[in-house]
Write an enzyme that holds these catalytic residues in place. Structure first.
Site, short mmCIF file in Angstrom:
data_model
loop_
_atom_site.label_atom_id
_atom_site.label_comp_id
_atom_site.label_asym_id
_atom_site.label_seq_id
_atom_site.Cartn_x
_atom_site.Cartn_y
_atom_site.Cartn_z
N SER A 170 0.85 -1.18 0.00
CA SER A 170 0.00 0.00 0.00
C SER A 170 0.89 1.23 0.00
O SER A 170 2.10 1.13 0.10
CB SER A 170 -0.88 0.01 1.25
OG SER A 170 -0.10 0.36 2.36
N LYS A 171 0.26 2.37 -0.11
CA LYS A 171 1.06 3.59 -0.19
C LYS A 171 1.86 3.83 1.09
O LYS A 171 2.87 4.50 1.07
CB LYS A 171 0.15 4.78 -0.47
CG LYS A 171 -0.12 4.86 -1.95
CD LYS A 171 -1.02 6.01 -2.31
CE LYS A 171 -1.41 5.87 -3.78
NZ LYS A 171 -2.54 6.68 -4.15
N ARG A 172 1.38 3.25 2.18
CA ARG A 172 2.09 3.42 3.44
C ARG A 172 3.48 2.79 3.39
O ARG A 172 4.43 3.33 3.91
CB ARG A 172 1.30 2.81 4.60
CG ARG A 172 0.48 3.82 5.35
CD ARG A 172 -0.71 4.33 4.54
NE ARG A 172 -1.65 3.26 4.24
CZ ARG A 172 -2.60 3.36 3.33
NH1 ARG A 172 -2.72 4.46 2.62
NH2 ARG A 172 -3.40 2.37 3.10
#
Length: 498
Positions: free
Chosen positions: A272-274
RNA sequence: GUCCCCUUCGUCUAGUGGUUAGGACGCCAGAUUUUCAUUCUGGAAACAGGGGUUCGACUCCCCUAGGGGAUGCCA
């Protein structure tokens, strides 16, 4: 009948075989040429690592079979598609070195064709108009969950008379998915995957505003573009079943399917972007070489025995669908970095210095011109031996362009004791007498000096390194002297006495 | 919830009924060395669990557990 010589059948056979051989080869090539793959990202963000690998596999497969690799931008979601994303994807593909054949196809530009097919399906009774509201849909999902059934649309407009249509509601068009039986996906990686048709609801192919959904346009475009092999992420596996049904309804032959496992972040969770789902440009900025990236991504999920270092040329020769693994893989920066180091060490000096120059200019805030470029290239031989990324390469090249007097880091300062500085001055005098300045002549002088002073080489080499580079880490000290040249080297040594 | 998929060292993987279960990254130790890195040598480290099938299972089947994906008028 005159005396005809006996026919030499064996020879005739050989002649025939020789004659036919080129034809067979031609045909084989023709068949191989018929491979068409595609990469079909949606322009809602940058080209992330999973997409890059999908693109790589498609590219490799097409190149392996002398086929075509097409690029299609799936921009039918007008809300979320952006020009910046398109730009980023194209840039990312270019950086990865994945060139596509022909112009990119923009899916939205083909919407009339998609609509045409939707209407064809409608006319054939294989699709129908649905007037269900958002609220109704929501209810259906809740109810299905409660009853532990497969979720989804319940088909309430499937057989309803159009005269019952509510006023002022624009209908969507749904595909009439078979209720009985099962759909089998013959997947090149996953094997035969059977999905019961009752699991698959009547999905929307045309929105209320008349625009096509992905489920429809992907089929029409793959068909029209002549795509023979669909290589895409695992997350599309269930979609594949739905798509196969549409292919059948249309009387088209479905392409070969190949669903590759997803890439996970270092913690095993979905990217994910995290964490980790960076655009390929970010990897570029981190100093990774595209060739290392290709090798790493290839090896993530595909194997060729124990081979680890696989050039792109070799990959094109070897790549196949059979050796794609079935399980998801985690992204491992350590391994990528190791690979990057290997590729850097093998890379051409000019190529590397061209990459380093702008990074170094940015780091130092200096204007770096042709002189500096030449200096860096000259030093690259020793620099690249120690680097893991273009960034660390630039960092280690910093001393080359640093203005005098050099700024010393803490460890370097410590090395330059009073004794050491005195020693260095003696060395500078001796070096100044040198008739010819190069790594070899300079080495001789330094070694002589050490001997004359009854010192181990390290005792003089380390302070010298500090004086010359301002740090305690650098390429071989004689190479440094050689590259820096007489004037600069001696200047830097004498600076320490100030 | 429902459906689908996956499971070999920490990580990426080889392995397709009989192997001391191999390689790579990382880690540890040593060698080389003017620093660092490279290089070289060695080491620790895995078949998720339980049932079958079989003379014999990492390999085939079933179950369990864990992980992932799908379940949109997104793609």
């Amino acid at each position: 009948m005159p005396n005809t010589p006996p026919i030499e059948y064996k020879r005739l056979g050989q002649t025939l075989a020789r004659r036919i051989k080129p034809l067979i080869e031609f045909l084989a090539k023709k068949i191989a040429m018929s491979v068409v793959t595609r990469f079909a990202p949606s322009p809602t963000g940058f080209l992330h690592i999973g997409g890059a690998r999908t693109a790589l596999f498609n590219w490799l497969y097409a190149r392996r079979h002398n086929g075509k690799f097409l690029l299609r931008i799936e921009d039918t979601d007008r809300e979320r598609s952006t020009d910046e994303a398109i730009e980023a994807i194209l840039k990312g593909m270019e950086w990865m070195g994945l060139d596509w054949d022909g112009d990119p196809v923009f899916q939205f530009s083909r919407r009339d064709r998609h609509k045409e097919i939707a209407e064809e399906l409608l006319a054939a009774g294989k699709a129908y108009k649905c007037y269900a509201s958002k609220e109704e849909l929501e209810e259906m999902r809740a109810k299905a969950r409660e009853e532990k059934r497969a979720p989804g649309y319940d088909g309430r407009w499937r057989d309803r008379d159009p005269s019952e249509a509510p006023e002022g509601v624009d209908p969507v068009i749904r595909f009439k998915s078979p209720n009985e039986g099962a759909t089998v996906i013959h997947d090149a990686v996953q094997g035969d995957v059977t999905i019961k048709n009752e699991q698959l609801d009547d999905f929307i192919i045309l929105r209320a505003d008349g625009t096509p959904t992905y489920m429809l346009s992907v089929i029409v475009d793959d068909h029209d573009m002549g795509v023979t092999d669909i290589i895409r992420g695992d997350d599309h596996l269930t979609n594949a079943a739905r798509q196969i049904q549409v292919y059948e309804a249309l009387g088209w032959t479905a392409p070969r399917m190949c669903h590759i496992p997803l890439i996970h972040g270092p913690d095993g969770a979905k990217l994910s972007k995290r964490h980790g789902a960076l655009g390929v440009e970010a990897y570029k900025d981190m100093g990774y070489l595209p060739e290392a990236m290709r090798n790493y991504l290839l090896r993530l999920g595909w194997s060729h025995g124990d081979d680890e270092i696989i050039s792109t040329e070799q990959a094109i020769e070897w790549f196949n669908l059979e050796n794609i693994g079935k399980s998801a893989a985690r992204f491992d920066f350590d391994k990528l970095e190791n690979l990057n180091g290997i590729y850097i060490r093998e890379a051409d000096d000019k190529y590397l210095s061209d990459l380093v120059l702008p990074v170094l200019a940015e780091k130092t805030g200096q204007d770096l011109g042709a002189d500096e470029a030449a200096l860096i290239e000259k030093a690259m031989y020793g620099l690249k031996e120690r680097a893991k990324s273009v960034i660390s390469l630039a960092e280690s090249a910093r001393f080359l362009v640093a203005p005098r007097p050099l700024e010393m880091d803490e460890k370097a300062k410590k090395l330059l004791s009073e004794d050491a500085v005195m020693l260095l001055q003696k060395l500078a005098d001796r070096l100044d007498d040198l008739a010819e300045w190069n790594a070899e002549t300079v080495e001789a002088v330094v070694r002589e000096t050490a001997e004359a002073e009854d010192l181990k080489l390290g005792k003089i080499a380390q302070p010298l390194r500090a004086a010359l580079t301002g740090t305690t880490v650098s390429p071989g000290i004689f190479d440094v002297l050689g590259v820096l040249g007489r004037e600069e080297s001696i200047g830097r040594i004498r600076d320490t006495a100030e």
